[in-house]
Design an enzyme around this catalytic site. Structure first.
Site, PDB file in Angstrom:
ATOM      1  N   ASP A 181      42.904  36.918  40.578  1.00 52.67           N
ATOM      2  CA  ASP A 181      43.262  38.289  39.983  1.00 52.67           C
ATOM      3  C   ASP A 181      41.997  38.375  38.697  1.00 52.67           C
ATOM      4  O   ASP A 181      41.551  37.381  37.732  1.00 52.67           O
ATOM      5  CB  ASP A 181      44.557  37.960  39.059  1.00 52.67           C
TER       6      ASP A 181
ATOM      7  N   ASP B 104      41.331  44.632  41.912  1.00 50.20           N
ATOM      8  CA  ASP B 104      41.156  43.713  41.398  1.00 50.20           C
ATOM      9  C   ASP B 104      41.701  42.422  41.711  1.00 50.20           C
ATOM     10  O   ASP B 104      41.755  41.372  41.163  1.00 50.20           O
ATOM     11  CB  ASP B 104      41.205  44.001  39.832  1.00 50.20           C
ATOM     12  N   GLU B 105      42.537  42.168  42.938  1.00 54.05           N
ATOM     13  CA  GLU B 105      42.906  41.161  43.302  1.00 54.05           C
ATOM     14  C   GLU B 105      43.132  40.865  44.664  1.00 54.05           C
ATOM     15  O   GLU B 105      43.120  41.880  45.379  1.00 54.05           O
ATOM     16  CB  GLU B 105      44.294  40.846  42.524  1.00 54.05           C
TER      17      GLU B 105
END
Length: 406
Positions: free
Chosen positions: A22, A125-126
DNA sequence: TCTGGGGTCCTAGGACCC
DNA sequence: TCTGGGGTCCTAGGACCC
């Protein structure tokens, strides 16, 4: 899943090594890369204004991200700017630049793919990674590899991330959050009572505000308390599927695989207005917006070589009530004109009795356009709609003939 | 002082067919 | 006159996630 395992015997598959990575305060961190003078100051990412502004209580909108300096003041993502102004009067508001975030997203994911192809995209974003095959055999399996990934991501982008490492996605997701920012957290099955059970139940990915509230009403606040509940009680209150899932999750049981590719299921566009639209006075504008969204969704599908069978509209009223209406077309297509007609028929079925604050169009029941080739035209499947646009002509009394601009 | 945009998955009822 | 069950498709709404 060939052999059935009774619920009480389900256990953690300890042979897997799953990572959850993350990025730390991703949008804010990307903005700070190109605005180094703002480092150390509290910022939030919000709005489309042309430049960085000092927060002021009259600002509308919500935050997408807050950096860690802003979080010290209790500022969070999805918080109204009015509330940010109260909590952190010195906060700066940086405009959103999705293109730039997508660029950095592609960059960090490319770095990760150089370590393993077993990557599941979970948004901008992860990601999840299955490191089982490449994690090595040292006592702290996977830790060295995870550290190398973190370093490579930082070297390529200047951005830090946090990684959780465990036998499954559920625990790794929780773990990646435990030592943010720039964290690296390994959790083995035997660590669950000490490290997972003290956490709040809503740290489980999939326990949101509603379920958390219902758990609280049963006196269940922590994951450990959840793990003490009999299966029957959870099923009684949450249904068979969700109850069983809660029961397993509290014990750290999660058999989901890392999925490296999945077909899109829908595509949509929606807009919230500064000014609420009046159902009669602004009808022309409402119709134009829906038309434009329908055409845009169609073009987006076409560009990606997808067709949709169903087009729907979404209306959010000033009281935040949401109404959706779907229309299925005779054949899957990505034709802006067909989408416009279908959307306007769907809109005609919405009782517009209050001011409108959001309008949206969504296409679903997607398929690859490559699946349908010109050489073999599809027979008409449904004999009741054999005449053209049969299902587009039975709108209610509103002054539409299936097309808002007819 | 209000509360974004783009998604996935689940549930549930009704139509329709066998 | 009363009686099925299963399967699929469609639609609407809601929870949840990033």
């Amino acid at each position: 899943m060939s052999n059935f395992v009774a619920p009480s015997e389900r256990n953690i598959q300890e042979d897997r090594r799953i990572a959850h990575l993350d990025m730390d305060a991703f949008y804010a961190s990307v903005e700070l890369l190109r605005r180094p003078k703002l480092r150390g100051r509290p910022i939030v990412i919000a709005g489309r204004q042309p430049k960085v502004l000092r927060i002021d209580p009259g600002m509308r909108g919500v935050t997408t991200t807050a950096n860690y300096e802003a979080r010290k003041y209790g500022v969070r993502s999805a918080m109204s700017l009015a509330e940010v102004a109260q909590r952190c009067p010195d906060c700066l508001v940086v405009p959103i630049d999705f293109d730039e975030y997508r660029r950095l997203s592609r960059m960090f994911k490319a770095v990760i793919r150089s370590f393993t192809s077993q990557m599941e995209d979970r948004g901008i974003d992860e990601v999840y990674l299955d490191l089982s095959e490449v994690a090595g055999v040292e006592a702290q399996r996977g830790l060295v590899l995870a550290q190398n990934i973190k370093q490579a991501v930082f070297d390529a982008t200047g951005l830090t991330c946090s990684i959780g490492l465990s036998p499954n996605k559920l625990i790794s997701k929780i773990a990646s959050d435990l030592e943010k920012p720039n964290g690296l957290t390994l959790i083995e099955a035997r660590d669950i009572p000490d490290k997972i059970w003290p956490l709040a139940a809503n740290k489980i990915n999939g326990v949101g505000p509603k379920a958390n509230e219902r758990l609280a009403n049963l006196g269940i606040a922590s994951i450990g308390q959840l793990a003490q509940q009999p299966l029957d009680l959870l099923i009684e209150h949450f249904g068979r599927n969700y109850g069983q899932w809660l029961f397993d999750s509290a014990r750290g049981i999660d058999t989901r695989e890392v999925v490296t590719f999945s077909e899109p299921k829908s595509r949509s566009e929606e807009t919230t207005f500064d000014r609420k639209l009046h159902p009669q006075r602004d009808w022309g504008q409402i119709a134009r917006i829906i038309s434009a969204q329908a055409e845009s969704v169609a073009r987006g599908l076409d560009r990606r070589q997808y067709l949709a069978k169903t087009v729907g509209v979404k209306v959010r009223f000033d009281d935040f009530r949401i109404v959706t209406r779907d229309v299925s077309m005779r054949e899957p297509n990505a034709d802006p004109v067909m989408f416009r007609r279908a959307a306007s028929e769907a809109l005609a079925r919405v009782a517009l009795e209050r001011p409108v604050r959001l309008l949206g169009v969504r296409a679903s029941q997607l398929e690859h356009s490559g699946q349908r080739h010109k050489t073999s035209p599809e027979p008409v499947v449904n004999p009741t709609s054999a005449e053209p646009n049969a299902n587009l002509e039975k709108s209610d009394g509103r002054d539409t003939t299936g097309d808002l601009f007819a």
